[in-house]
Design an enzyme around this catalytic site. Structure first.
Site, PDB file in Angstrom:
ATOM      1  N   GLY A  80      12.015   4.267   7.838  1.00 18.73           N
ATOM      2  CA  GLY A  80      11.510   5.619   8.033  1.00 18.73           C
ATOM      3  C   GLY A  80      11.473   6.044   9.495  1.00 18.73           C
ATOM      4  O   GLY A  80      11.153   5.248  10.375  1.00 18.73           O
ATOM      5  N   ALA A 120       0.870  -1.191   0.000  1.00 14.12           N
ATOM      6  CA  ALA A 120       0.000   0.000   0.000  1.00 14.12           C
ATOM      7  C   ALA A 120       0.906   1.240   0.000  1.00 14.12           C
ATOM      8  O   ALA A 120       0.827   2.101   0.876  1.00 14.12           O
ATOM      9  CB  ALA A 120      -0.966   0.003   1.169  1.00 14.12           C
ATOM     10  N   ASP A 138       8.215   5.589  11.843  1.00  8.84           N
ATOM     11  CA  ASP A 138       8.070   4.540  12.855  1.00  8.84           C
ATOM     12  C   ASP A 138       9.312   4.595  13.744  1.00  8.84           C
ATOM     13  O   ASP A 138      10.184   3.733  13.670  1.00  8.84           O
ATOM     14  CB  ASP A 138       7.924   3.190  12.169  1.00  8.84           C
ATOM     15  CG  ASP A 138       6.682   3.144  11.297  1.00  8.84           C
ATOM     16  OD1 ASP A 138       5.611   2.834  11.809  1.00  8.84           O
ATOM     17  OD2 ASP A 138       6.782   3.473  10.095  1.00  8.84           O
ATOM     18  N   HIS A 196       3.204   4.596  -0.725  1.00  6.96           N
ATOM     19  CA  HIS A 196       2.983   6.024  -0.936  1.00  6.96           C
ATOM     20  C   HIS A 196       4.350   6.690  -1.064  1.00  6.96           C
ATOM     21  O   HIS A 196       5.394   6.011  -1.013  1.00  6.96           O
ATOM     22  CB  HIS A 196       2.150   6.625   0.213  1.00  6.96           C
ATOM     23  CG  HIS A 196       2.670   6.279   1.583  1.00  6.96           C
ATOM     24  ND1 HIS A 196       3.888   6.700   2.028  1.00  6.96           N
ATOM     25  CD2 HIS A 196       2.139   5.509   2.572  1.00  6.96           C
ATOM     26  CE1 HIS A 196       4.080   6.238   3.252  1.00  6.96           C
ATOM     27  NE2 HIS A 196       3.041   5.499   3.606  1.00  6.96           N
ATOM     28  N   LEU A 251       2.430  10.730   5.944  1.00  9.60           N
ATOM     29  CA  LEU A 251       1.865   9.750   5.012  1.00  9.60           C
ATOM     30  C   LEU A 251       1.868   8.374   5.672  1.00  9.60           C
ATOM     31  O   LEU A 251       2.819   7.995   6.339  1.00  9.60           O
ATOM     32  CB  LEU A 251       2.699   9.690   3.730  1.00  9.60           C
ATOM     33  CG  LEU A 251       2.730  10.937   2.859  1.00  9.60           C
ATOM     34  CD1 LEU A 251       3.440  10.624   1.541  1.00  9.60           C
ATOM     35  CD2 LEU A 251       1.328  11.449   2.566  1.00  9.60           C
ATOM     36  N   SER A 252       0.772   7.664   5.497  1.00  5.62           N
ATOM     37  CA  SER A 252       0.650   6.318   6.048  1.00  5.62           C
ATOM     38  C   SER A 252      -0.365   5.550   5.215  1.00  5.62           C
ATOM     39  O   SER A 252      -1.353   6.129   4.742  1.00  5.62           O
ATOM     40  CB  SER A 252       0.159   6.394   7.503  1.00  5.62           C
ATOM     41  OG  SER A 252      -0.316   5.126   7.917  1.00  5.62           O
ATOM     42  N   SER A 253      -0.122   4.256   5.061  1.00  9.57           N
ATOM     43  CA  SER A 253      -1.072   3.422   4.311  1.00  9.57           C
ATOM     44  C   SER A 253      -2.441   3.462   4.966  1.00  9.57           C
ATOM     45  O   SER A 253      -3.469   3.293   4.314  1.00  9.57           O
ATOM     46  CB  SER A 253      -0.562   1.985   4.270  1.00  9.57           C
ATOM     47  OG  SER A 253       0.793   1.975   3.914  1.00  9.57           O
ATOM     48  N   HIS A 304       7.312   5.703   1.215  1.00  6.56           N
ATOM     49  CA  HIS A 304       8.072   4.504   0.848  1.00  6.56           C
ATOM     50  C   HIS A 304       8.996   4.806  -0.340  1.00  6.56           C
ATOM     51  O   HIS A 304      10.135   4.344  -0.389  1.00  6.56           O
ATOM     52  CB  HIS A 304       7.121   3.374   0.440  1.00  6.56           C
ATOM     53  CG  HIS A 304       6.162   2.959   1.509  1.00  6.56           C
ATOM     54  ND1 HIS A 304       4.818   3.207   1.440  1.00  6.56           N
ATOM     55  CD2 HIS A 304       6.347   2.324   2.687  1.00  6.56           C
ATOM     56  CE1 HIS A 304       4.204   2.730   2.505  1.00  6.56           C
ATOM     57  NE2 HIS A 304       5.120   2.197   3.292  1.00  6.56           N
TER      58      HIS A 304
HETATM   59  P1  AMP Z   1       5.254   0.079   6.310  1.00  5.62           P
HETATM   60  O1  AMP Z   1       4.950  -0.495   4.991  1.00  5.62           O
HETATM   61  O2  AMP Z   1       4.215   1.014   6.796  1.00  5.62           O
HETATM   62  O3  AMP Z   1       5.697  -0.932   7.308  1.00  5.62           O
HETATM   63  O4  AMP Z   1       6.526   1.011   6.086  1.00  5.62           O
HETATM   64  C1  AMP Z   1       7.672   0.559   5.433  1.00  5.62           C
HETATM   65  C2  AMP Z   1       8.790   1.544   5.692  1.00  5.62           C
HETATM   66  O5  AMP Z   1       8.393   2.817   5.211  1.00  5.62           O
HETATM   67  C3  AMP Z   1       9.103   1.713   7.180  1.00  5.62           C
HETATM   68  O6  AMP Z   1      10.499   1.810   7.351  1.00  5.62           O
HETATM   69  C4  AMP Z   1       8.411   3.000   7.523  1.00  5.62           C
HETATM   70  O7  AMP Z   1       8.997   3.701   8.605  1.00  5.62           O
HETATM   71  C5  AMP Z   1       8.578   3.783   6.233  1.00  5.62           C
HETATM   72  N1  AMP Z   1       7.556   4.833   6.128  1.00  5.62           N
HETATM   73  C6  AMP Z   1       6.222   4.701   6.300  1.00  5.62           C
HETATM   74  N2  AMP Z   1       5.601   5.892   6.202  1.00  5.62           N
HETATM   75  C7  AMP Z   1       6.580   6.812   5.974  1.00  5.62           C
HETATM   76  C8  AMP Z   1       6.595   8.230   5.786  1.00  5.62           C
HETATM   77  N3  AMP Z   1       5.479   8.952   5.828  1.00  5.62           N
HETATM   78  N4  AMP Z   1       7.792   8.838   5.586  1.00  5.62           N
HETATM   79  C9  AMP Z   1       8.946   8.118   5.558  1.00  5.62           C
HETATM   80  N5  AMP Z   1       9.004   6.778   5.728  1.00  5.62           N
HETATM   81  C10 AMP Z   1       7.836   6.129   5.928  1.00  5.62           C
END
Ligand code: AMP
Length: 285
Positions: A149, A32, A152, A34, A186-188, A37
């Site tokens: 990122g 998902a 987190d 954005h 930004l977040s999924s 990522h």
């Molecule tokens: P996730 O798929 O949400 O587990 O995120 C995958 C990676 O993307 C992790 O290292 C997160 O910290 C990073 N990430 C998620 N959202 C953001 C963001 N808004 N800005 C920068 N990195 C992000």
């Protein structure tokens, strides 16, 4: 971009990169995707000869089964986004590929208590699952460089500690949080908010910025109480807002320019759990 499902295939493709000691950049995700990522992909491409992004919705890190079921899965769109950004390999293994021996085996690693605070209190077992899957993915991909990122914050701190404790031969780069124009990180999960909710969610960043601006003119107690009140009133339902030491994640009593302090928050809005953080001070190197 190559689409790869198995370690055997990945190993075969990576032979020339490994034998020429090329840097292998790795961005693990849950999909998902954005812009947040994609900037990790950009960072990897700056330094690595080959960039791999994994998409794996890891069942062991979801303490809430409903959250796992509701997690958005958009592989086709993700794949297009990754390709347009110059990703070399999209690795999307099955659960069986990641956990051939079952999902029960837990990793023996000293997290120095970092998993006990904040997210750890509210999402029991979450970090155990995160550490387990990141370790396993590192084992499968063997990257030289790992990109995560700051969004987190606690997760990145825990993975850094795992790398230190297990002396893993990988460099971790923590990249800044990418935000919407409103300031919302930004977040999924944002896709589950209504239009109104998305506007209201910008309050999280505004509150964190107010704390940032007043960090030297208000006490930690005052700053914390202010943030907690703002993000626990309608339409929010707060889990935690804490000002902590960026290394130990323990609560701090004071903030001074030569310390490493971070304000971290988790709050609910329209049934969606949102997390964010801002670094308040960082010691000079
Ligand atoms: P996730 O798929 O949400 O587990 O995120 C995958 C990676 O993307 C992790 O290292 C997160 O910290 C990073 N990430 C998620 N959202 C953001 C963001 N808004 N800005 C920068 N990195 C992000």
């Amino acid at each position: 971009m190559l689409l790869v499902k198995t370690v055997a295939e990945l190993d075969r493709i990576l032979i020339p990169y490994r034998s020429s000691k090329s840097r292998i950049g790795f961005v693990p995700t849950l999909g998902a995707l954005h812009e947040g990522h994609l900037t990790l992909i950009d960072e990897s491409r700056k330094v690595a000869g080959v960039t791999i992004c994994s998409i794996f919705v890891n069942p062991t890190q979801f303490n809430d089964k409903k959250d796992l079921d509701k997690y958005p899965r958009t592989l086709e769109k993700d794949s297009e986004m990754l390709e347009s950004r110059g990703t070399d390999i999209l690795f999307f293994p099955s659960v069986e590929e990641v956990y051939p021996g079952g999902m029960e085996t837990k990793l023996d690693v000293d997290l120095n208590g970092l998993d006990k605070f904040m997210e750890g209190k509210f999402r029991p077992g979450h970090f155990e699952g995160v550490v387990q899957v990141v370790h396993r993915l590192l084992d499968m991909v063997s990257p030289t460089d790992l990109f995560m990122g700051q969004k987190d914050f606690q997760q990145s701190a825990i993975i850094a500690q795992m790398i230190r404790d297990l002396k893993l031969p990988v460099l971790l780069k923590i990249c800044p949080t990418i935000r919407e124009e409103s300031g919302l990180a930004l977040s999924s999960r944002n896709t589950r908010l209504s239009r109104e909710g998305r506007n209201q969610a910008a309050t999280i960043y505004n509150v964190l910025m107010s704390i940032f601006k007043r960090k030297y003119i208000r006490s930690v107690d005052q700053l914390t109480q202010y943030g907690q009140k703002k993000l626990n009133q309608d339409p929010f339902k707060l889990e935690y807002l804490e000002i902590v030491n960026g290394h130990t994640l323990q609560l701090v009593k004071t903030i001074n320019p030569n310390s490493y302090t971070v304000v971290c928050v988790a709050t609910w809005l329209e049934g969606v759990r949102l997390i964010d953080n801002i670094i308040l001070t960082k010691e000079k190197k």
